[in-house]
Design a protein around this motif. Structure first.
Motif, PDB file in Angstrom:
ATOM      1  N   GLU A   1       0.858  -1.062   0.103  1.00 19.95           N
ATOM      2  CA  GLU A   1      -0.168   0.050  -0.024  1.00 19.95           C
ATOM      3  C   GLU A   1       0.829   1.271   0.043  1.00 19.95           C
ATOM      4  N   THR A   2       2.027   1.311   0.881  1.00 19.94           N
ATOM      5  CA  THR A   2       2.741   2.336   0.787  1.00 19.94           C
ATOM      6  C   THR A   2       3.577   2.635  -0.543  1.00 19.94           C
ATOM      7  N   LEU A   3       4.008   1.621  -1.121  1.00 18.33           N
ATOM      8  CA  LEU A   3       4.722   1.454  -2.448  1.00 18.33           C
ATOM      9  C   LEU A   3       3.705   2.173  -3.473  1.00 18.33           C
ATOM     10  N   ARG A   4       2.400   1.741  -3.425  1.00 13.96           N
ATOM     11  CA  ARG A   4       1.508   2.170  -4.435  1.00 13.96           C
ATOM     12  C   ARG A   4       1.416   3.701  -4.321  1.00 13.96           C
ATOM     13  N   GLU A   5       1.642   4.436  -3.231  1.00 12.65           N
ATOM     14  CA  GLU A   5       1.734   5.685  -3.008  1.00 12.65           C
ATOM     15  C   GLU A   5       2.766   6.392  -3.576  1.00 12.65           C
TER      16      GLU A   5
ATOM     17  N   MET B   1      -4.284 -10.354  -1.801  1.00 12.68           N
ATOM     18  CA  MET B   1      -3.576 -10.201  -3.074  1.00 12.68           C
ATOM     19  C   MET B   1      -4.542  -9.660  -4.040  1.00 12.68           C
ATOM     20  N   ALA B   2      -5.887  -9.863  -4.239  1.00 10.69           N
ATOM     21  CA  ALA B   2      -6.534  -9.488  -5.201  1.00 10.69           C
ATOM     22  C   ALA B   2      -6.728  -7.972  -4.952  1.00 10.69           C
ATOM     23  N   ARG B   3      -6.826  -7.699  -3.686  1.00  9.91           N
ATOM     24  CA  ARG B   3      -6.990  -6.063  -3.590  1.00  9.91           C
ATOM     25  C   ARG B   3      -6.012  -5.365  -3.903  1.00  9.91           C
ATOM     26  N   LEU B   4      -4.741  -5.939  -3.417  1.00 10.18           N
ATOM     27  CA  LEU B   4      -3.480  -5.207  -3.481  1.00 10.18           C
ATOM     28  C   LEU B   4      -2.941  -5.012  -5.151  1.00 10.18           C
ATOM     29  N   ALA B   5      -3.420  -6.352  -5.946  1.00  6.58           N
ATOM     30  CA  ALA B   5      -3.507  -6.309  -7.383  1.00  6.58           C
ATOM     31  C   ALA B   5      -4.200  -5.297  -8.117  1.00  6.58           C
ATOM     32  N   ARG B   6      -5.407  -4.990  -7.504  1.00 10.78           N
ATOM     33  CA  ARG B   6      -6.049  -4.017  -8.213  1.00 10.78           C
ATOM     34  C   ARG B   6      -5.807  -2.598  -7.717  1.00 10.78           C
ATOM     35  N   LEU B   7      -5.446  -2.461  -6.657  1.00 12.01           N
ATOM     36  CA  LEU B   7      -5.148  -1.159  -6.085  1.00 12.01           C
ATOM     37  C   LEU B   7      -3.858  -0.708  -6.831  1.00 12.01           C
ATOM     38  N   LEU B   8      -2.836  -1.418  -7.104  1.00 17.19           N
ATOM     39  CA  LEU B   8      -1.608  -1.298  -7.945  1.00 17.19           C
ATOM     40  C   LEU B   8      -1.925  -1.038  -9.288  1.00 17.19           C
ATOM     41  N   ASP B   9      -3.108  -1.577  -9.650  1.00 16.78           N
ATOM     42  CA  ASP B   9      -3.261  -1.611 -11.404  1.00 16.78           C
ATOM     43  C   ASP B   9      -4.000  -0.225 -11.275  1.00 16.78           C
ATOM     44  N   SER B  10      -4.670   0.269 -10.324  1.00 20.15           N
ATOM     45  CA  SER B  10      -5.472   1.380 -10.502  1.00 20.15           C
ATOM     46  C   SER B  10      -4.502   2.564 -10.583  1.00 20.15           C
ATOM     47  N   ALA B  11      -3.411   2.465  -9.908  1.00 18.46           N
ATOM     48  CA  ALA B  11      -2.302   3.540  -9.833  1.00 18.46           C
ATOM     49  C   ALA B  11      -1.345   3.475 -10.926  1.00 18.46           C
ATOM     50  N   GLY B  12      -1.528   2.459 -11.972  1.00 20.74           N
ATOM     51  CA  GLY B  12      -0.801   2.351 -13.131  1.00 20.74           C
ATOM     52  C   GLY B  12       0.456   1.615 -12.641  1.00 20.74           C
ATOM     53  N   SER B  13       0.384   0.742 -11.676  1.00 24.67           N
ATOM     54  CA  SER B  13       1.619  -0.257 -11.306  1.00 24.67           C
ATOM     55  C   SER B  13       1.267  -1.490 -11.574  1.00 24.67           C
ATOM     56  N   ARG B  14       2.090  -2.447 -11.102  1.00 22.68           N
ATOM     57  CA  ARG B  14       1.909  -3.825 -11.451  1.00 22.68           C
ATOM     58  C   ARG B  14       2.353  -4.744 -10.105  1.00 22.68           C
TER      59      ARG B  14
ATOM     60  N   ASN C   1      -8.196 -14.015 -13.392  1.00 25.64           N
ATOM     61  CA  ASN C   1      -8.564 -12.844 -13.944  1.00 25.64           C
ATOM     62  C   ASN C   1      -8.202 -11.456 -12.994  1.00 25.64           C
ATOM     63  N   LEU C   2      -7.049 -11.490 -12.557  1.00 26.59           N
ATOM     64  CA  LEU C   2      -6.507 -10.500 -11.856  1.00 26.59           C
ATOM     65  C   LEU C   2      -5.570  -9.736 -12.587  1.00 26.59           C
ATOM     66  N   PRO C   3      -5.292  -8.505 -12.517  1.00 28.13           N
ATOM     67  CA  PRO C   3      -4.010  -7.802 -13.113  1.00 28.13           C
ATOM     68  C   PRO C   3      -2.870  -7.859 -12.234  1.00 28.13           C
ATOM     69  N   VAL C   4      -2.428  -9.259 -12.426  1.00 24.62           N
ATOM     70  CA  VAL C   4      -1.215  -9.760 -11.703  1.00 24.62           C
ATOM     71  C   VAL C   4      -0.233 -10.323 -12.778  1.00 24.62           C
ATOM     72  N   THR C   5       1.103 -10.311 -12.690  1.00 21.07           N
ATOM     73  CA  THR C   5       2.021 -10.889 -13.336  1.00 21.07           C
ATOM     74  C   THR C   5       2.632 -12.126 -12.442  1.00 21.07           C
ATOM     75  N   VAL C   6       2.818 -13.389 -12.864  1.00 21.32           N
ATOM     76  CA  VAL C   6       2.969 -14.654 -12.198  1.00 21.32           C
ATOM     77  C   VAL C   6       4.307 -15.089 -12.908  1.00 21.32           C
ATOM     78  N   VAL C   7       5.516 -15.291 -12.018  1.00 21.76           N
ATOM     79  CA  VAL C   7       6.584 -15.790 -12.649  1.00 21.76           C
ATOM     80  C   VAL C   7       6.829 -16.794 -11.712  1.00 21.76           C
TER      81      VAL C   7
END
Length: 359
Positions: free
Chosen positions: A123-127, A149-162, A174-180
């Protein structure tokens, strides 16, 4: 050549501003911003004038102000459970190398394995408008974890992050998340199958909590190999409270104190556990690999230094980190669907395994 002294006043040199650069280049502030951010086409001649003015004035972009203006901070954040594990360090090195190649800074922080701290850090890094947050290593897979994780993925995505999860499965569909990932279960299957192919039928598994995604997959690969050979699993050979080297050492010592080993091979969930199992066996006068074979996982550097040198499963640590950054930065828009890459593993044959005599 003009330098910052041109913008000095009585109190000393003043750092050049974007307006100073615009004035020297003879363009608008907006044009300077477009050149520096690279988010809008600018004529080559204009770009050259702006960059020359930036060099002449020693202008330094204010990254914080740029983040506040809605642009990225050109930073990749990587969150590790700890800084002592070679696994985490090697993956983080891959993240750092690729971040540098992509002209990004790499920020490292630790969670101590605390899911709540992990959430707060993200959450801090999103800011801070980081380009991506890379979470490294396994996690305890629970409904709460998936919800977080679903909430964090969506929060970061809404801020243009990943959000990038590296070395653990996807937290959901169906989450905006990258899995390696790497083929964790496949590596365990291969290791156990290797022992079985050499005639071993009683293989002691030394691991930890199956709720942990890393442990779950390795235990799953072990069980799948035993079933593939048409054998029934002996629950007494599956230890799920030996995730730490000292616990594994105590477990092996306890078994050997009760009599001759009731196993002919050990599959340890990581190399550090395998190394302590080797010590316990040696102290009890059990020869490795003549009496008992031992195989580990991760292919840590010290796997070559123990005696006998440890057969183990190799993970592409550095490539995991590099791929995490590459995928996060090069995708089709911030709302791209779940990206998922699985990297391979392979067995490294050394001296701690041999065929079972009189199998």
């Amino acid at each position: 050549m003009a330098r910052r002294s041109e913008t000095a006043d009585a109190s000393g040199p003043r750092a050049a501003t974007i307006r100073d650069v615009a004035t020297r280049a003879g363009v608008s502030v907006a044009t300077v911003s477009r050149v520096l951010t690279g988010n809008y086409p600018v004529a080559a001649a204009t770009r050259t004038k702006v960059l020359r003015a930036v060099r002449d004035l020693d202008y330094v972009v204010n990254a914080h102000a740029r983040a506040l203006a809605g642009n990225r901070s050109k930073t990749i954040a990587v969150l590790l459970s700890n800084l002592t594990s070679p696994f985490y360090n090697r993956v983080a090195s891959g993240v750092e190398q690729q971040a540098m190649a992509e002209d990004r800074l790499c920020m490292v922080s630790t969670t101590g394995g605390d899911p709540e701290r992990e959430v707060k850090l993200v959450e801090t890094l999103r800011e801070q408008s980081v380009d991506a947050v890379v979470l490294v290593g396994g996690a305890i897979d629970t409904p709460d974890y998936r919800e977080h994780m679903a909430r964090l993925a969506r929060l970061l995505d809404s801020a243009g992050s990943r959000l990038v999860v590296c070395g653990r499965p996807s937290p959901g569909e169906n989450l905006p998340v990258t899995v390696v990932e790497y083929d964790n279960a496949g590596g365990a299957f291969a290791a156990t199958s290797h022992l079985l192919s050499l005639g071993h039928r009683r293989i002691l598994f030394l691991g930890g909590d199956p709720a942990n995604t890393t442990m779950r997959d390795r235990l799953g690969g072990y069980r799948r190999a035993i079933a593939a050979y048409g054998l029934d699993e002996d629950p007494g050979l599956v230890v799920t409270d030996a995730q730490l080297p000292n616990l594994a050492y105590a477990e092996v010592k306890k078994r050997l104190a009760a009599g001759p080993p009731d196993f002919t091979a050990v599959f340890a969930w990581d190399d550090h556990v395998a190394a302590r199992a080797l010590v316990a066996l040696r102290e009890a006068g059990v020869a490795v690999p003549d009496d008992v074979s031992v195989i580990g996982y991760n292919d840590e550097h010290e796997a070559q230094d123990v005696f006998p040198a440890l057969t183990t499963v190799s993970i592409p640590h550095m490539e995991l980190g590099r791929e995490a950054v590459r995928l996060a930065l090069h995708r089709e828009g911030p709302a791209a669907p779940n990206q998922h890459v699985m990297l391979g593993t392979h067995i490294v044959l050394r001296d701690s395994v041999r065929p079972r005599i009189n199998a």
